[in-house]
Design a protein around this motif. Structure first.
Motif, PDB file in Angstrom:
ATOM      1  N   TRP A  21       4.303   7.613  14.579  1.00  0.00           N
ATOM      2  CA  TRP A  21       3.685   7.139  13.208  1.00  0.00           C
ATOM      3  C   TRP A  21       4.600   8.006  12.099  1.00  0.00           C
ATOM      4  O   TRP A  21       5.043   9.121  12.432  1.00  0.00           O
ATOM      5  N   THR A  22       5.153   7.311  11.108  1.00  0.00           N
ATOM      6  CA  THR A  22       5.808   7.762  10.069  1.00  0.00           C
ATOM      7  C   THR A  22       5.067   7.577   8.530  1.00  0.00           C
ATOM      8  O   THR A  22       4.329   6.781   8.562  1.00  0.00           O
ATOM      9  N   ARG A  23       5.251   8.536   7.728  1.00  0.00           N
ATOM     10  CA  ARG A  23       4.673   8.635   6.490  1.00  0.00           C
ATOM     11  C   ARG A  23       5.462   7.607   5.319  1.00  0.00           C
ATOM     12  O   ARG A  23       6.710   7.568   5.483  1.00  0.00           O
ATOM     13  N   GLN A  24       4.638   6.477   4.930  1.00  0.00           N
ATOM     14  CA  GLN A  24       5.322   5.827   3.820  1.00  0.00           C
ATOM     15  C   GLN A  24       4.928   6.250   2.493  1.00  0.00           C
ATOM     16  O   GLN A  24       3.982   6.882   2.114  1.00  0.00           O
ATOM     17  N   GLU A  25       5.992   5.888   1.432  1.00  0.00           N
ATOM     18  CA  GLU A  25       5.941   6.596   0.116  1.00  0.00           C
ATOM     19  C   GLU A  25       4.892   5.500  -0.772  1.00  0.00           C
ATOM     20  O   GLU A  25       5.380   4.379  -0.975  1.00  0.00           O
ATOM     21  N   THR A  26       3.884   6.105  -1.159  1.00  0.00           N
ATOM     22  CA  THR A  26       3.080   5.103  -1.980  1.00  0.00           C
ATOM     23  C   THR A  26       2.955   5.375  -3.443  1.00  0.00           C
ATOM     24  O   THR A  26       2.795   4.632  -4.287  1.00  0.00           O
ATOM     25  N   GLY A  27       3.405   6.557  -3.895  1.00  0.00           N
ATOM     26  CA  GLY A  27       3.433   6.696  -5.141  1.00  0.00           C
ATOM     27  C   GLY A  27       2.170   7.120  -5.867  1.00  0.00           C
ATOM     28  O   GLY A  27       2.239   7.108  -7.180  1.00  0.00           O
ATOM     29  N   THR A  28       1.343   7.325  -5.215  1.00  0.00           N
ATOM     30  CA  THR A  28      -0.243   7.704  -5.712  1.00  0.00           C
ATOM     31  C   THR A  28      -0.898   8.940  -5.025  1.00  0.00           C
ATOM     32  O   THR A  28      -0.471   8.956  -3.696  1.00  0.00           O
TER      33      THR A  28
ATOM     34  N   PRO B 110       2.382  -0.453  -7.191  1.00  0.00           N
ATOM     35  CA  PRO B 110       1.257  -0.715  -7.916  1.00  0.00           C
ATOM     36  C   PRO B 110       0.819  -1.919  -8.641  1.00  0.00           C
ATOM     37  O   PRO B 110       1.721  -2.408  -9.289  1.00  0.00           O
ATOM     38  N   VAL B 111      -0.421  -2.397  -8.733  1.00  0.00           N
ATOM     39  CA  VAL B 111      -0.696  -3.661  -9.383  1.00  0.00           C
ATOM     40  C   VAL B 111      -1.840  -3.273 -10.519  1.00  0.00           C
ATOM     41  O   VAL B 111      -2.841  -2.572  -9.772  1.00  0.00           O
ATOM     42  N   GLY B 112      -1.557  -3.347 -11.648  1.00  0.00           N
ATOM     43  CA  GLY B 112      -2.516  -3.173 -12.659  1.00  0.00           C
ATOM     44  C   GLY B 112      -3.835  -4.064 -12.518  1.00  0.00           C
ATOM     45  O   GLY B 112      -3.731  -5.210 -12.744  1.00  0.00           O
TER      46      GLY B 112
END
Length: 326
Positions: free
Chosen positions: A209-216, A252-254
């Motif tokens: 498993w690897t971490r994904q960048e989510t920006g939050t 991200p979706v506003g």
């Protein structure tokens, strides 16, 4: 304790066996049914088809229907812990997660028995809380959750079976934060969502498993994929993330709501639904680019959502089940 819950409610009356749908408010098509006492939180809902379904809640509450939700019959599970997830691998073999234990059924949910309990002695006195279970194939499955001491999360937990749930082994995850939900698109591609904006991914059937960048940094409570590439993730303060490349990039979706979102599901490539706190229900018809808030008719928190054969089901606080004709 799951972060989305306001509190762990007192034990509900055990003799609540049967419910008949009673419309409470349904301008947008949602119809509410009282399937548990009003002080009962309902955490998860799962349907095998348009007739057979289960709802799990706090204090070991479990109820099932065989007639599409017209009537519900309470079932006995030997636990007082919150039932956090229900999942059927096929029509006969099902699993439910309650506190630190995994329960199984081999007879279409008629009887449930404890398969494995993870005791504090195995974790240096720490408490295990399991949240989500999924299978990528008939024999391979995963469970995610957290390890806590004195109500503080000190580690994640990722469990794996390769023999259809007969035995479970711990697998180290590249995160010590709380892991809350797991989803697989097929036998190779899977994702895990959790605290502090965590999304983990596997390309090799869970071997790594690897971490994904989510920006939050918002907690991600639920994730759902439509195939290997198109996915949605939802979480704290109205957080919605969207990907079209399997999570290599998340956008991200506003949305207008600031309510925490706790569950999201695709109906098809374009239509998706999400539910959350304070009765929040959102709908998109363009694959998650834009969202419209729906009238749910309740201010109760909605913890879980399940869509099957053009029918939507949502459960939450107040012992309420909501049904919608998609």
């Amino acid at each position: 304790m799951r972060q989305a819950k306001h509190s762990f409610l007192l034990f509900a009356a055990a003799f609540f066996l049967f419910a008949v749908a009673t419309p409470i408010r349904s301008q947008q098509g949602w119809v509410a049914t009282q399937v548990a006492p009003a002080n009962q939180d309902l955490n998860t809902v799962f349907f095998l088809d348009d007739k057979r379904g289960w709802i799990g809640g706090d204090d070991g509450f479990l109820t099932r229907t065989e007639d599409g939700g017209h009537s519900w019959v309470k079932q006995i599970v030997q636990t007082n812990a919150a039932i956090n997830d229900i999942y059927f691998r096929d029509k006969e073999a099902g699993f439910l997660i309650a506190g630190n234990a995994i329960f199984t059924t081999r007879d279409n949910g008629v009887r449930w028995s404890e398969a494995r309990r993870f005791l504090p002695a195995e974790f240096e006195g720490a408490d295990v809380e399991l949240y989500s279970i999924r299978f990528s194939s008939k024999k391979k499955g995963w469970v995610v959750g957290s390890v806590s001491k004195r109500e503080r999360v000190i580690d994640s937990i990722l469990l794996f079976t390769d023999n259809a749930g007969e035995t479970w082994q711990r697998q180290r995850a590249p995160s010590r934060l709380e892991l809350i939900h797991i989803d697989f698109a097929n036998d190779k591609r899977g994702w895990i969502a959790g605290a502090d904006g965590t999304i983990l991914a596997t390309l090799d059937g869970g071997a790594s498993w690897t971490r994904q960048e989510t920006g939050t940094k918002a907690t991600i409570f639920h994730i759902d994929f439509r195939g290997e590439n198109k996915g949605l993730a939802v979480g704290e303060r109205g957080t919605i993330l969207r990907t079209l490349d399997g999570g290599r990039s998340w956008t991200p979706v506003g949305v207008r709501t600031r309510s925490t979102l706790l569950n999201v599901q695709f109906v098809n490539d374009d239509q998706c639904w999400a539910v959350g706190r304070s009765g929040t229900i959102l709908r998109t018809d363009d694959g998650g680019l834009t969202w419209i808030e729906q009238e749910s008719g309740t201010k109760q928190n909605l913890y879980s959502l399940y869509l099957v054969k053009k029918i939507g089901w949502a459960v939450g606080g107040g012992g309420l089940l909501l049904k919608y004709q998609l």
